[in-house]
Design an enzyme around this catalytic site. Structure first.
Site, short mmCIF file in Angstrom:
data_model
loop_
_atom_site.label_atom_id
_atom_site.label_comp_id
_atom_site.label_asym_id
_atom_site.label_seq_id
_atom_site.Cartn_x
_atom_site.Cartn_y
_atom_site.Cartn_z
CG ASP A 82 84.47 59.74 123.33
OD1 ASP A 82 84.68 60.02 124.53
OD2 ASP A 82 83.92 60.50 122.52
CG ASP A 88 90.26 54.64 126.05
OD1 ASP A 88 89.83 54.97 124.93
OD2 ASP A 88 90.87 55.40 126.82
CD GLU A 111 86.40 59.03 128.85
OE1 GLU A 111 86.17 59.77 127.89
OE2 GLU A 111 87.53 58.79 129.29
CD GLU A 112 86.62 54.22 128.41
OE1 GLU A 112 87.27 55.28 128.29
OE2 GLU A 112 85.84 53.78 127.54
CG ASP A 130 89.40 59.87 131.62
OD1 ASP A 130 89.50 60.93 130.97
OD2 ASP A 130 89.49 58.73 131.09
CG LEU A 132 94.81 55.60 129.02
CD1 LEU A 132 95.70 55.50 130.25
CD2 LEU A 132 95.10 54.47 128.07
CG ASP A 133 92.74 62.87 129.86
OD1 ASP A 133 93.81 63.54 129.81
OD2 ASP A 133 91.67 63.23 129.35
CD GLU A 289 87.37 63.92 130.55
OE1 GLU A 289 88.02 63.25 129.72
OE2 GLU A 289 86.39 64.64 130.24
P1 FBP Z 1 89.42 61.49 126.75
O1 FBP Z 1 90.50 61.20 125.80
O2 FBP Z 1 89.55 60.82 128.04
O3 FBP Z 1 88.05 61.35 126.16
O4 FBP Z 1 89.63 63.04 127.17
C1 FBP Z 1 89.26 64.07 126.54
C2 FBP Z 1 90.43 64.74 125.81
O5 FBP Z 1 91.15 63.83 125.05
C3 FBP Z 1 91.37 65.53 126.72
O6 FBP Z 1 92.40 64.76 127.24
C4 FBP Z 1 91.92 66.58 125.77
O7 FBP Z 1 92.34 67.74 126.40
C5 FBP Z 1 90.73 66.84 124.87
O8 FBP Z 1 89.86 65.71 124.98
C6 FBP Z 1 91.14 66.98 123.44
O9 FBP Z 1 89.98 67.26 122.73
P2 FBP Z 1 90.07 67.91 121.25
O10 FBP Z 1 90.77 66.89 120.40
O11 FBP Z 1 88.65 68.16 120.86
O12 FBP Z 1 90.84 69.17 121.39
#
Ligand code: FBP
Length: 341
Positions: A82, A88, A111-112, A130, A132-133, A289
């Site tokens: 990512d 992040d 995650e980082e 995580d 920053l999600d 997560e």
């Molecule tokens: P990160 O941003 O921490 O990698 O989290 C994953 C995430 O962004 C979730 O927060 C979210 O529900 C999902 O992925 C969205 O994924 P997509 O864009 O594939 O639907």
């Protein structure tokens, strides 16, 4: 001449809006409930305070990100490939620093960070976070979050950290929570005795109890799934999505797991990130997560599964292991599993 107000003699003021109680501060709540914790010796309380403090700093930076060049990518990728956003990386620094300084946490999974971070101290706890999600929403001012799971280390303190300390079952969590940086900032957590939510009061710099004993409605009318990936869903998942439409459920998908989960927690609903043709094991990461939100969901009367088994029963084989995720109102998750199986 300054007229002193003797509260006792002016009950009207004491009961009036201007003297409205601001509620229980997080610190006070943690202290009052400390004896609920197994091994209650103050360390877990301090650990929760350290997380709260770091989240206030991250909240401040998220709020003014556009003004202090904190938008956009740093130009490197995390181990999942990512694109790492500046926030992040900053959030990861803020939480790692606060937890290292606190000394309660001996190892940190993030995650980082490709491998776990050994904090070289006498800490009894291990944290998976995580920082920053919802990275795709950072630059567009949509709600984002922080997710954390807390475990007790299994091996003796001050001995080398072992795999058994890190790759623990979700059911071994001693606490878990999330911070939602949304229209208001909230910290929601459980220590295995129900779920409580605290709202941040920025002028006082403190979290106050705003959502005591949170309960997730057993039924709901909201489904959250990225239908943009519909073509790569397995047939059973497509059938369940059709079921939701036939039930006239409302589709809501913010694209930030914490924000979608929190809404469904309050209103009832189901969030699904299934295994897809693209992500054979789903996209979301079990350790930092899904486990935390699964624990909170169950503590609030909800349910969390990978479609086959309870999320909290999945034995992690690696730090950044992915899993399919079905979480939310109990009846809705049961119905989804009935379609999936
Ligand atoms: P990160 O941003 O921490 O990698 O989290 C994953 C995430 O962004 C979730 O927060 C979210 O529900 C999902 O992925 C969205 O994924 P997509 O864009 O594939 O639907």
């Amino acid at each position: 001449m300054q007229r002193s107000i003797n509260i006792a003699s002016t009950p009207s003021i004491e009961t009036s809006r201007i003297a409205q109680s601001i509620g229980t501060a997080l610190d006070r709540f943690i202290k009052n409930n400390q004896n609920q914790f197994a091994y209650a010796s103050g360390e877990l309380s301090q650990l929760l305070r350290d997380i709260a403090l770091a989240s206030k700093v991250v909240n401040r930076e998220v709020n003014k990100a556009g003004l202090i060049d904190l938008m956009g990518a740093v130009g490197s990728q995390n181990m999942a490939g990512d694109e790492q956003q500046k926030l992040d990386v900053l959030a990861n620094i803020r939480f790692t620093r606060a937890l290292a300084k606190g000394g309660e946490v001996c190892a940190l999974v993030s995650e980082e960070s490709e491998s776990f971070v050994d904090l070289n101290n006498e800490g009894k706890y291990v944290i998976a976070i995580d920082p920053l999600d919802g990275s795709s929403n950072i630059d567009v001012n949509v709600s984002i979050g922080t997710i954390f799971s807390i475990y007790r280390r299994k091996s003796p303190v001050s001995t080398p950290i072992r795999e058994e300390d890190i790759l623990q079952l979700g059911s071994d969590q001693v606490a878990a929570g999330y911070v939602l940086y949304g229209s208001s900032t909230m910290l929601v957590y459980t220590t295995g005795h129900g779920v409580n939510g605290f709202t941040y009061e920025p002028t006082l710099g403190e979290y106050f109890l705003s959502h005591p004993h949170m309960q997730m409605p057993a039924e709901g009318k909201i489904y959250s799934i990225n239908e943009g990936s519909y073509n790569s869903f397995a047939e059973p998942v497509k059938r369940y999505v059709q079921h939701c439409k036939d039930q006239n459920y409302t589709a809501r998908y913010i694209g930030s797991l914490v924000a979608d989960f929190h809404r469904n927690m309050l209103k009832g609903g189901i969030y699904i990130y299934p295994a897809t043709a693209k992500d054979k094991f789903g996209k979301l990461r079990l350790m930092y997560e899904c486990n935390a939100l699964a624990y909170i969901a169950e503590q609030a009367g909800g349910m969390a599964s990978d479609g086959e088994q309870r999320i909290l029963d999945i034995k992690p084989g690696s730090l950044h292991q992915r899993t399919a995720f079905y979480v939310g109102s109990k009846n809705m998750v049961e119905t989804a599993i009935a379609y999936i199986k």
